[in-house]
Design a protein around this motif. Structure first.
Motif, mmCIF file in Angstrom:
data_model
loop_
_atom_site.group_PDB
_atom_site.id
_atom_site.type_symbol
_atom_site.label_atom_id
_atom_site.label_comp_id
_atom_site.label_asym_id
_atom_site.label_seq_id
_atom_site.Cartn_x
_atom_site.Cartn_y
_atom_site.Cartn_z
ATOM 1 N N GLU A 27 0.816 -1.213 0.000
ATOM 2 C CA GLU A 27 0.000 0.000 0.000
ATOM 3 C C GLU A 27 0.850 1.265 0.000
ATOM 4 O O GLU A 27 0.411 2.301 -0.482
ATOM 5 N N MET A 28 2.052 1.183 0.541
ATOM 6 C CA MET A 28 2.918 2.358 0.630
ATOM 7 C C MET A 28 3.694 2.634 -0.655
ATOM 8 O O MET A 28 4.272 3.701 -0.807
ATOM 9 N N VAL A 33 5.531 -0.919 -8.662
ATOM 10 C CA VAL A 33 6.746 -1.343 -7.957
ATOM 11 C C VAL A 33 6.510 -2.701 -7.297
ATOM 12 O O VAL A 33 5.499 -2.918 -6.625
ATOM 13 N N ARG A 34 7.444 -3.593 -7.528
ATOM 14 C CA ARG A 34 7.381 -4.924 -6.904
ATOM 15 C C ARG A 34 8.456 -5.011 -5.834
ATOM 16 O O ARG A 34 9.488 -4.360 -5.925
ATOM 17 N N VAL A 35 8.213 -5.836 -4.830
ATOM 18 C CA VAL A 35 9.170 -6.003 -3.730
ATOM 19 C C VAL A 35 9.534 -7.480 -3.642
ATOM 20 O O VAL A 35 8.655 -8.344 -3.538
ATOM 21 N N ALA A 36 10.809 -7.760 -3.697
ATOM 22 C CA ALA A 36 11.273 -9.143 -3.605
ATOM 23 C C ALA A 36 10.930 -9.713 -2.229
ATOM 24 O O ALA A 36 10.862 -8.981 -1.233
#
Length: 160
Positions: A27-28, A33-36
């Motif tokens: 949500e932030m 954008v993807r986060v591993a």
């Protein structure tokens, strides 16, 4: 950091709900954008460490004031002591918002549970109806008087 450094507990004992934390992280960030997974795990560990740090300092502030319960003021003071003073105003605003929402939820709950929609007579009639249903079940299915019959019975009893 050694897994046993967290107040004598293993790393698994001191954690945050992974699904909730992942949702907060997503949500932030912008949608593209993807986060591993490793980065998510690291962020969660950082959050746990931050909570431990603030809790520990809050406890010290509390002890210095000879108090036994950590209050919001102790947490705010701990943030300042640890060099997070720039966040105190925002944290305090979030705390005030939480108090307000909690109060609103509490008031709604009281209104919903107060039974104010029913007069005392209606409540008594409903109670009698429920007693009659329970008696009927206990007596093997004897017919249950209808609410109109109960009202007539109550009026007769009041006149007697």
């Amino acid at each position: 950091m050694d897994p046993m450094d967290i107040v004598g507990k293993s790393k698994e004992d001191a954690s945050l709900p992974k699904a909730t934390m992942t949702k907060i992280i997503k949500e932030m960030l912008p949608a593209d954008v993807r986060v591993a997974r490793d980065a998510q795990d690291l962020l969660i560990e950082c959050c746990v460490e931050f909570i431990n740090l603030i809790s520990s300092e809050s406890n010290e502030v509390c002890n210095k004031e000879d108090k036994r319960t950590i209050a919001p003021e102790h947490v705010l003071k701990a943030l300042q002591v640890l060099g997070f003073g720039e966040y105190v105003e925002e944290v305090y605003a979030a705390y005030e918002q939480h108090k307000y929402e909690t109060m609103q939820d509490s008031q709604r709950s009281v209104k919903m549970n107060s039974g104010a929609e029913m007069t005392e007579e209606e409540a008594a009639a409903e109670q009698q109806r429920m007693f009659a249903e329970a008696r009927a079940r206990m007596n093997g299915g004897v017919s249950v008087p209808q609410p109109e019959q109960l009202e007539e019975t109550q009026q007769t009893n009041l006149q007697s």
